[in-house]
Design a protein around this motif. Structure first.
Motif, PDB file in Angstrom:
ATOM      1  N   MET A   1       4.236  10.481  -6.628  1.00 36.34           N
ATOM      2  CA  MET A   1       5.035  10.966  -7.820  1.00 36.34           C
ATOM      3  C   MET A   1       4.019  11.458  -9.032  1.00 36.34           C
ATOM      4  SD  MET A   1       7.523   7.831  -8.127  1.00 36.34           S
ATOM      5  CE  MET A   1       8.009   7.035  -6.620  1.00 36.34           C
ATOM      6  N   GLN A   2       2.983  10.609  -9.469  1.00 36.87           N
ATOM      7  CA  GLN A   2       2.077  11.216 -10.158  1.00 36.87           C
ATOM      8  C   GLN A   2       1.521  12.642 -10.024  1.00 36.87           C
ATOM      9  OE1 GLN A   2      -1.444   8.958 -11.210  1.00 36.87           O
ATOM     10  NE2 GLN A   2      -0.310   7.307 -11.238  1.00 36.87           N
ATOM     11  N   ALA A   3       1.169  13.026  -8.696  1.00 31.36           N
ATOM     12  CA  ALA A   3       0.738  14.416  -8.496  1.00 31.36           C
ATOM     13  C   ALA A   3       1.828  15.280  -8.668  1.00 31.36           C
ATOM     14  CB  ALA A   3       0.353  14.193  -7.014  1.00 31.36           C
ATOM     15  N   GLU A   4       3.090  15.075  -8.185  1.00 35.60           N
ATOM     16  CA  GLU A   4       4.258  15.756  -8.565  1.00 35.60           C
ATOM     17  C   GLU A   4       4.423  16.358  -9.885  1.00 35.60           C
ATOM     18  OE1 GLU A   4       7.150  13.872  -6.173  1.00 35.60           O
ATOM     19  OE2 GLU A   4       6.385  14.705  -4.362  1.00 35.60           O
ATOM     20  N   VAL A   5       4.267  15.174 -10.829  1.00 36.27           N
ATOM     21  CA  VAL A   5       4.499  15.609 -12.249  1.00 36.27           C
ATOM     22  C   VAL A   5       3.507  16.690 -12.458  1.00 36.27           C
ATOM     23  CG1 VAL A   5       4.322  14.475 -14.489  1.00 36.27           C
ATOM     24  CG2 VAL A   5       5.745  13.303 -12.690  1.00 36.27           C
ATOM     25  N   GLU A   6       2.031  16.278 -11.970  1.00 33.60           N
ATOM     26  CA  GLU A   6       1.107  17.154 -12.579  1.00 33.60           C
ATOM     27  C   GLU A   6       1.269  18.474 -11.994  1.00 33.60           C
ATOM     28  OE1 GLU A   6      -1.698  16.271 -14.203  1.00 33.60           O
ATOM     29  OE2 GLU A   6      -1.638  13.896 -14.150  1.00 33.60           O
ATOM     30  N   LYS A   7       1.797  18.686 -10.776  1.00 35.52           N
ATOM     31  CA  LYS A   7       2.230  20.218 -10.168  1.00 35.52           C
ATOM     32  C   LYS A   7       3.110  20.733 -11.055  1.00 35.52           C
ATOM     33  CE  LYS A   7       3.404  21.145  -5.647  1.00 35.52           C
ATOM     34  NZ  LYS A   7       3.924  20.842  -4.373  1.00 35.52           N
ATOM     35  N   ALA A   8       3.960  19.917 -11.485  1.00 26.94           N
ATOM     36  CA  ALA A   8       5.110  20.702 -12.083  1.00 26.94           C
ATOM     37  C   ALA A   8       4.792  21.035 -13.565  1.00 26.94           C
ATOM     38  CB  ALA A   8       6.232  19.677 -12.427  1.00 26.94           C
ATOM     39  N   ALA A   9       3.905  20.140 -14.065  1.00 33.54           N
ATOM     40  CA  ALA A   9       3.315  20.587 -15.487  1.00 33.54           C
ATOM     41  C   ALA A   9       2.418  21.917 -15.465  1.00 33.54           C
ATOM     42  CB  ALA A   9       2.349  19.403 -15.872  1.00 33.54           C
ATOM     43  N   ASP A  10       1.863  21.863 -14.214  1.00 33.41           N
ATOM     44  CA  ASP A  10       0.910  23.058 -13.980  1.00 33.41           C
ATOM     45  C   ASP A  10       1.693  24.113 -13.997  1.00 33.41           C
ATOM     46  OD1 ASP A  10      -1.236  21.450 -14.235  1.00 33.41           O
ATOM     47  OD2 ASP A  10      -1.786  21.405 -11.944  1.00 33.41           O
TER      48      ASP A  10
ATOM     49  N   ARG B   1       0.892  -1.075   0.171  1.00 31.91           N
ATOM     50  CA  ARG B   1      -0.095  -0.011  -0.016  1.00 31.91           C
ATOM     51  C   ARG B   1       0.859   1.300   0.056  1.00 31.91           C
ATOM     52  NH1 ARG B   1      -1.189   3.245   3.472  1.00 31.91           N
ATOM     53  NH2 ARG B   1      -0.455   2.164   5.125  1.00 31.91           N
ATOM     54  N   LYS B   2       1.875   1.311   0.719  1.00 35.81           N
ATOM     55  CA  LYS B   2       2.952   2.313   0.836  1.00 35.81           C
ATOM     56  C   LYS B   2       3.514   2.753  -0.536  1.00 35.81           C
ATOM     57  CE  LYS B   2       4.391   1.896   5.480  1.00 35.81           C
ATOM     58  NZ  LYS B   2       5.655   1.840   6.332  1.00 35.81           N
ATOM     59  N   LEU B   3       3.767   1.462  -1.237  1.00 35.02           N
ATOM     60  CA  LEU B   3       4.423   1.531  -2.831  1.00 35.02           C
ATOM     61  C   LEU B   3       3.461   2.270  -3.436  1.00 35.02           C
ATOM     62  CD1 LEU B   3       6.596  -1.572  -2.870  1.00 35.02           C
ATOM     63  CD2 LEU B   3       7.290   0.928  -2.338  1.00 35.02           C
ATOM     64  N   LYS B   4       2.115   1.865  -3.311  1.00 28.44           N
ATOM     65  CA  LYS B   4       1.134   2.426  -4.296  1.00 28.44           C
ATOM     66  C   LYS B   4       1.024   3.937  -3.920  1.00 28.44           C
ATOM     67  CE  LYS B   4      -1.518  -1.772  -5.669  1.00 28.44           C
ATOM     68  NZ  LYS B   4      -2.066  -2.803  -4.686  1.00 28.44           N
ATOM     69  N   ASP B   5       1.015   4.101  -2.661  1.00 32.55           N
ATOM     70  CA  ASP B   5       0.781   5.633  -2.324  1.00 32.55           C
ATOM     71  C   ASP B   5       1.926   6.479  -2.818  1.00 32.55           C
ATOM     72  OD1 ASP B   5      -1.566   4.986  -1.022  1.00 32.55           O
ATOM     73  OD2 ASP B   5      -0.805   5.172   0.969  1.00 32.55           O
ATOM     74  N   ALA B   6       3.082   6.051  -2.683  1.00 29.12           N
ATOM     75  CA  ALA B   6       4.065   6.559  -3.134  1.00 29.12           C
ATOM     76  C   ALA B   6       4.298   7.019  -4.721  1.00 29.12           C
ATOM     77  CB  ALA B   6       5.477   5.912  -3.052  1.00 29.12           C
ATOM     78  N   ARG B   7       3.506   5.864  -5.505  1.00 26.85           N
ATOM     79  CA  ARG B   7       3.311   6.220  -6.945  1.00 26.85           C
ATOM     80  C   ARG B   7       2.472   7.357  -7.128  1.00 26.85           C
ATOM     81  NH1 ARG B   7       5.142   2.106 -10.646  1.00 26.85           N
ATOM     82  NH2 ARG B   7       6.904   1.020  -9.538  1.00 26.85           N
ATOM     83  N   LEU B   8       1.253   7.409  -6.563  1.00 25.78           N
ATOM     84  CA  LEU B   8       0.570   8.443  -6.614  1.00 25.78           C
ATOM     85  C   LEU B   8       1.098   9.629  -6.376  1.00 25.78           C
ATOM     86  CD1 LEU B   8      -3.019   6.601  -5.116  1.00 25.78           C
ATOM     87  CD2 LEU B   8      -2.320   7.032  -7.513  1.00 25.78           C
TER      88      LEU B   8
END
Ligand code: RP5
Length: 162
Positions: A145-154, A136-143
């Motif tokens: 990372m995804q959010a950080e990419v979105e944030k950087a793109a924004d 579960r922690k690994l899945k959370d970590a992936r989420l």
């Protein structure tokens, strides 16, 4: 008792290996780190493996003629992850090839040159096969990372922009 044993070929590898310890610690994975060389201290290396107890994964970092991961893999059937350490003379290709080119039957899961973080993530993925909370922690970590990419793109492209 450590679930992951990290061995580095020299104290000079410590700065490269440190991010591996940081990721494992962040994920709450018990680990130990030590120095031992396949060439300079073969008996010590053998002793570490013999005394590994319940450890599930070995992570080995070495530069130059980097036989440490292979030497450990030769003496255990537990997964061994190799971190080839960048060195100046041959640009790290010596360590990369020494670590990755293992004979069939004695695998070393080789990460990138100086890829200490991915060694930790891979060890975590192996352990997560038997540990739901870690999975579960690994899945959370992936989420995250995804959010950080979105944030950087924004940040680069304000909403509504072309
Ligand atoms: C390897 O040789 C070590 O892993 C290190 O990356 C490299 C140089 O070792 P030192 O001479 O700095 O001890 O065995």
């Amino acid at each position: 008792m450590a679930k992951v044993i990290i061995i580095m070929g020299s104290a000079s590898d410590e700065a490269i290996v440190r991010p591996c310890l940081d990721v494992l610690t962040e994920l709450g994975i018990s680990c130990s780190a030590t120095v031992s060389s396949a060439h300079r201290s073969p008996d010590r290396t053998e002793r570490i493996i013999a005394e590994a107890g319940d450890a599930q994964v070995f992570i080995c970092a070495a530069g130059m003629a980097a036989h440490l991961a292979g030497a450990v893999a030769a003496r255990t059937t537990r997964p061994v992850i190799g971190i080839p350490v960048y060195g100046n003379a041959l640009g790290g290709m010596d360590a990369l090839f020494s670590t990755v080119q293992m004979p069939p039957g004695i695998p070393v899961a080789t990460v990138a040159l100086n890829g200490a973080k991915n060694a930790a993530w891979l060890a975590a993925e192996i352990l997560a096969l038997q540990d739901g909370e870690l999975a579960r922690k690994l899945k959370d970590a992936r989420l995250k990372m995804q959010a950080e990419v979105e944030k950087a793109a924004d940040r680069l492209q304000p909403a509504g922009g072309a």
